[in-house]
Design an enzyme around this catalytic site. Structure first.
Site, PDB file in Angstrom:
ATOM      1  N   CYS A   1      31.614  66.421  73.580  1.00  0.00           N
ATOM      2  CA  CYS A   1      31.110  67.841  74.714  1.00  0.00           C
ATOM      3  C   CYS A   1      32.000  68.120  74.912  1.00  0.00           C
ATOM      4  O   CYS A   1      33.229  68.255  75.270  1.00  0.00           O
ATOM      5  CB  CYS A   1      30.116  66.930  75.526  1.00  0.00           C
ATOM      6  SG  CYS A   1      30.575  67.876  77.340  1.00  0.00           S
TER       7      CYS A   1
ATOM      8  N   CYS B   1      28.666  74.765  71.700  1.00  0.00           N
ATOM      9  CA  CYS B   1      27.927  73.298  72.580  1.00  0.00           C
ATOM     10  C   CYS B   1      27.535  71.717  71.595  1.00  0.00           C
ATOM     11  O   CYS B   1      26.715  72.728  70.733  1.00  0.00           O
ATOM     12  CB  CYS B   1      27.002  73.718  73.370  1.00  0.00           C
ATOM     13  SG  CYS B   1      26.373  72.005  74.340  1.00  0.00           S
TER      14      CYS B   1
HETATM   15  N1  DGL Z   1      27.045  68.860  75.150  1.00  0.00           N
HETATM   16  C1  DGL Z   1      27.569  69.377  75.744  1.00  0.00           C
HETATM   17  C2  DGL Z   1      28.595  70.129  74.944  1.00  0.00           C
HETATM   18  O1  DGL Z   1      29.188  70.514  74.330  1.00  0.00           O
HETATM   19  C3  DGL Z   1      26.828  69.920  77.132  1.00  0.00           C
HETATM   20  C4  DGL Z   1      25.735  69.874  78.018  1.00  0.00           C
HETATM   21  C5  DGL Z   1      25.718  69.742  79.227  1.00  0.00           C
HETATM   22  O2  DGL Z   1      25.629  68.835  79.729  1.00  0.00           O
HETATM   23  O3  DGL Z   1      25.712  71.207  79.583  1.00  0.00           O
HETATM   24  O4  DGL Z   1      29.305  70.969  75.697  1.00  0.00           O
END
Ligand code: DGL
EC number: 5.1.1.3
Length: 268
Positions: free
Chosen positions: A78, A192
């Site tokens: 993430c 993301c």
């Molecule tokens: N998958 C996450 C990232 O790479 C974030 C998504 C979220 O919870 O806003 O930033």
């Protein structure tokens, strides 16, 4: 420290299902690696949370998961959690931690126009970490950023088999294109881990002249490198998905996770 037992898992952590885009290439390199995939659904979306909240929440939750599943290595799959909490997690936990940060360096090497777009969550695109990456690796280039919470919701919907609102894709594209200089963007960093799940839709939105890149393959190689020489099971066992839940956010159907080698779902 003893070498890890063959059945010691790799722990993947994300707010939701985005980290599956990092799990996929990792399984391709380490096909029998035992997997625990943890998603903090009770905290989703991270992109809307404050830095202070995430700096406290992510290490605490990872601490619980590490105690429970005894992984050999943890991957913060993430960008939001990594750009805010990687240092806190490394300080708190005594195991190798791999983070996920925006692929600005390869984007800067690839751009011909000198204008790069960074598409992330609202929390990621405002991070000083992104300023640092831009200054170190994209000096002399223009780095435009846009935070899109709609793409996170869209990616979750797609994996559950639901339709994606085309407006969400159009708004994300316009968020970069409509900035001064945005028409010259030729590389977009998907900063993301949810966004590669919408790569086809985003590619159609930006058009064929724009390359979309993310860091997942590089992270997979880093995981393989850090575990080189360690023992693995002879055959792959089904992975476990672990979800934190709230009243309005329940785990997805197992069918959405099965293509990633997940065989069961637990909640904590
Ligand atoms: N998958 C996450 C990232 O790479 C974030 C998504 C979220 O919870 O806003 O930033």
């Amino acid at each position: 420290m003893h070498p890890p037992a063959p059945d010691a898992p790799i722990l993947f952590f994300d707010s939701g299902l985005g980290g599956l885009t990092v799990l996929g290439p990792t399984r391709a390199l380490l096909p029998t690696a035992p997997i625990v995939y943890a998603a903090d659904y009770a905290g989703l979306p991270y992109g809307k949370k404050s830095d202070e909240e995430l700096a406290a929440r992510v290490p605490a939750l990872l601490g619980r998961l590490v105690e429970r599943y005894q992984p050999r290595l943890a991957v913060i799959a993430c960008n939001t959690a990594s750009t805010i909490a990687l240092g806190h997690v490394r300080a708190a936990l005594d195991l190798p931690i791999v983070g996920t940060v925006p692929a600005i360096k390869p984007a800067a090497e690839m751009t011909k126009s000198g204008v790069i777009g960074v598409l992330g969550t609202e929390a990621t695109v405002r991070q000083p970490y992104v300023d640092d990456l831009s200054a170190r690796f994209a000096g002399g280039k223009t780095v435009l950023r846009h935070g899109s919470p709609g793409l996170v919701t869209g990616a979750e919907a797609k994996l559950r088999g639901e339709a994606i609102d085309p407006e969400v894709i159009a708004r994300a594209v316009a968020g970069l294109r409509d900035q001064p200089g945005g028409e010259a963007i030729d590389v977009v960093v998907l900063a993301c881990t949810h966004f590669p799940l919408l790569k086809d839709e985003l590619q159609a939105g930006f058009g064929p002249g724009v390359a979309l890149i993310d860091g997942a393959e590089g992270i997979a190689r880093r995981i393989a490198h850090l575990t080189e020489g360690q023992r693995w099971p002879a055959t792959a066992a089904p992975g476990i998905a672990v979800f934190t839940c709230s009243d309005d956010r329940l785990p997805p159907p197992l069918a959405a996770l099965a293509p990633y080698g997940i065989g069961s779902i637990e909640t904590i």
